[in-house]
Design an enzyme around this catalytic site. Sequence first.
Site, short mmCIF file in Angstrom:
data_model
loop_
_atom_site.label_atom_id
_atom_site.label_comp_id
_atom_site.label_asym_id
_atom_site.label_seq_id
_atom_site.Cartn_x
_atom_site.Cartn_y
_atom_site.Cartn_z
N THR B 150 63.23 30.68 105.50
CA THR B 150 63.05 30.41 104.06
C THR B 150 62.29 29.09 103.93
OG1 THR B 150 65.30 29.51 103.99
CG2 THR B 150 65.00 31.78 103.23
N LYS B 176 67.80 30.43 111.61
CA LYS B 176 67.12 29.84 110.46
C LYS B 176 68.11 28.94 109.72
CE LYS B 176 67.15 30.55 106.71
NZ LYS B 176 67.81 30.24 105.40
N THR B 187 71.54 29.36 103.52
CA THR B 187 72.19 29.85 104.72
C THR B 187 71.73 29.22 106.00
OG1 THR B 187 72.62 32.00 103.87
CG2 THR B 187 72.52 31.85 106.22
N GLU B 271 65.62 20.05 105.73
CA GLU B 271 64.76 19.83 104.57
C GLU B 271 64.37 18.37 104.44
OE1 GLU B 271 65.89 23.36 101.51
OE2 GLU B 271 67.31 21.72 101.69
N ASN B 393 64.25 19.91 96.91
CA ASN B 393 65.39 20.50 96.21
C ASN B 393 65.38 20.29 94.70
OD1 ASN B 393 67.08 21.86 98.23
ND2 ASN B 393 66.96 19.85 99.22
N THR B 398 65.19 27.72 89.65
CA THR B 398 65.83 29.03 89.82
C THR B 398 65.11 30.10 89.02
OG1 THR B 398 67.93 27.92 90.02
CG2 THR B 398 68.01 30.27 89.68
#
Lengths: 398, 398
Positions: B150, B176, B187, B271, B393, B398
């Site tokens: 992702t 991942k 995840t 990240e 982030n 969304t």
Amino acid sequence: MKVLSEPARVRGFRFAGVSAGLKTVAGAKDLGLIAAQNPIAAAGLFTTNRVKAAPVVVASERVGRGKLQAVVVNSGSANCFTGKPGLRLALDSCAAVAAELGCDGTHVAPCSTGVIGHLYDFEKYRDGVRRAVGALNEDGLEEFARAIMTTDTRPKAASVRLRLGGREITVAGAAKGSGMLSPRVATMLAFIVTDVAVTPAQLRTALKEASASSFNAITVDGDMSTNDTVLAMASGAAENRALDGRERAIFVEAMGAVASSLARQLVYDGEGATKLVAIRVRGARSRADAERIARRIGNSPLVKTAFFGCDPNVGRIIAAAGASGVALDPARLELRVGGVKIASRGMLLVGALEAAQQRMREREFAVDLNLKLGSGEAALLTSDLSLDYVKINAEYTT
Amino acid sequence: MKVLSEPARVRGFRFAGVSAGLKTVAGAKDLGLIAAQNPIAAAGLFTTNRVKAAPVVVASERVGRGKLQAVVVNSGSANCFTGKPGLRLALDSCAAVAAELGCDGTHVAPCSTGVIGHLYDFEKYRDGVRRAVGALNEDGLEEFARAIMTTDTRPKAASVRLRLGGREITVAGAAKGSGMLSPRVATMLAFIVTDVAVTPAQLRTALKEASASSFNAITVDGDMSTNDTVLAMASGAAENRALDGRERAIFVEAMGAVASSLARQLVYDGEGATKLVAIRVRGARSRADAERIARRIGNSPLVKTAFFGCDPNVGRIIAAAGASGVALDPARLELRVGGVKIASRGMLLVGALEAAQQRMREREFAVDLNLKLGSGEAALLTSDLSLDYVKINAEYTT
């Protein structure tokens, strides 16, 4: 009860804030003093961090005896992780204040905030104390509030006036903090003074209750300072009659109102904060369950970056709730952001996200999570995690 | 034991990674498949989040029976917080794989990663499954690793070859993750396959031991996914003799080596991560104490921003340790950063800070904290908290 976000005179107290040269910025105020006429009722709450700064060790022991005449606070150095020399420094600092005020050294409580691991220059400190005692005045609470600032961008003060026990009484306070900790911030400090006549035990009870929903219900980064201190002092100068049960409740409410105003100002001025977010959790099986979830949400870096990005990110919020360890049923959850219902019965309400996003563009909004399992409730004030938070905390070098 | 950070052939397995159009980026691989010839030994570890994604519910139930023939993984949608339709979708997805492979649907485990709260398009998914089954091949582990990404910036794979039970055997895996959770990342997924012949119970024990010091000893942001899954499958194609005690220990070590390599790659590609930091706590009264302190340090936003700023910030590190609730004596603490001792016997070693700062400029360094109270030890791999973490982030909507 009307709370003003500003300082007030409180009979029986004088305040000062001066520059002693302890901060690296020349001329910045860095030494604050609160002094009463005599030893008076005092109460305190202190960090539960296992690493406690020297002034916390000294102040908590002295406050425990219920009486104080003065509080001396320096910014620029936390006097933490400084071993025995640090303890000596804290004691000497109180003695310097006592000598100037002509009071008993054990009635002086010290507080420090600033870089961890370094001692401050005692000669400069002592000179500062002399000037602070000379500058003491009844209108000095704002100067005091300025002297205790570190990364704070503005001084924080609050006050309430009301009739109690047959007299007009005042509760006023000042605070500093920004992150809950950092070698530059290294503390949440708050000081509440009142002229009401109460016993140390009554003051202690009032402070504890007032702090539960204020200082203990806020977070910026979830980190816990080595220097956190909340001190209350009551001069009795209002000469009110002994408070009855109802009046004691009103007094607790007044303390709570001042504490809540200060706590709110702390989060509002959180390091890099662009949002003030009220996290409310309802419908939990217990208050403790609700509080665990509220804290997990309010401290989640992913939730806080979503706040910064004005993103009504249901996934991050419910995942944080689910990670708290508290029993919950995803199929019952209801979630509102800025008053807009964006999840219900275990499903995302996609159509509502845009409206919620609009609300999140405002400086303040609420996140309401209803678990629909019981009657447990809790609330927490938090800030977002912004680029400036990272800059402020990364660009500083010890 | 030599671990390669690359995929390998593992007898008895074929792999595929294709684009099914589930991600918004056209042509991006988003459907991965691992298939064995028959139902084989399988073991799994799953998120302990109370909000579990539908595929986690289905996979954990199936893996619990000890046998799997295939694992199907999609990125682009976490299929979490999707209620009963989500559960139906997970079951239908497995059935689609079973129909194409000609195997029993209950021997297929599903995994999903991506946005929370949304269902994926089943028609696209089914077409993707057809193409994935057609693309299955022994050298497909890297394609599989790409399909499950992702916010990962690179595919993650690892492999070990060694002699065991009279045969040359292989353990290989793919993973991942990037943050431990987010609606974009949602995840940590890891898959380990081997051709060694072991029972499901032996595989379960090996996976549990291997994960303790790898997948369970890393953190990026302390957040816990709703979809975290670690799956192991053993084909038995090596046709080795039954493993004796010593050989089982070597097998656990091989699983551990692959798991550790994957875990390290996850944090390295965290990240916005610019640093890979090994937190080691020694001298605690127990392993549990040491682990609590390591986690508190590794998840502290203030410590992590200090890592980003290459700041050997003793105050933040010891304050985090002290906030863990674990008994410690500040007067005994010894702290090293990048091998440089910067605190000892409760005092900061100011002269050493510059050398420590130099070490922190490197991509990888260690923080070693010795409490000098006992023999408890723990280690944790963590990343820093950078401006890019916040950007990644916050800028996603969304």
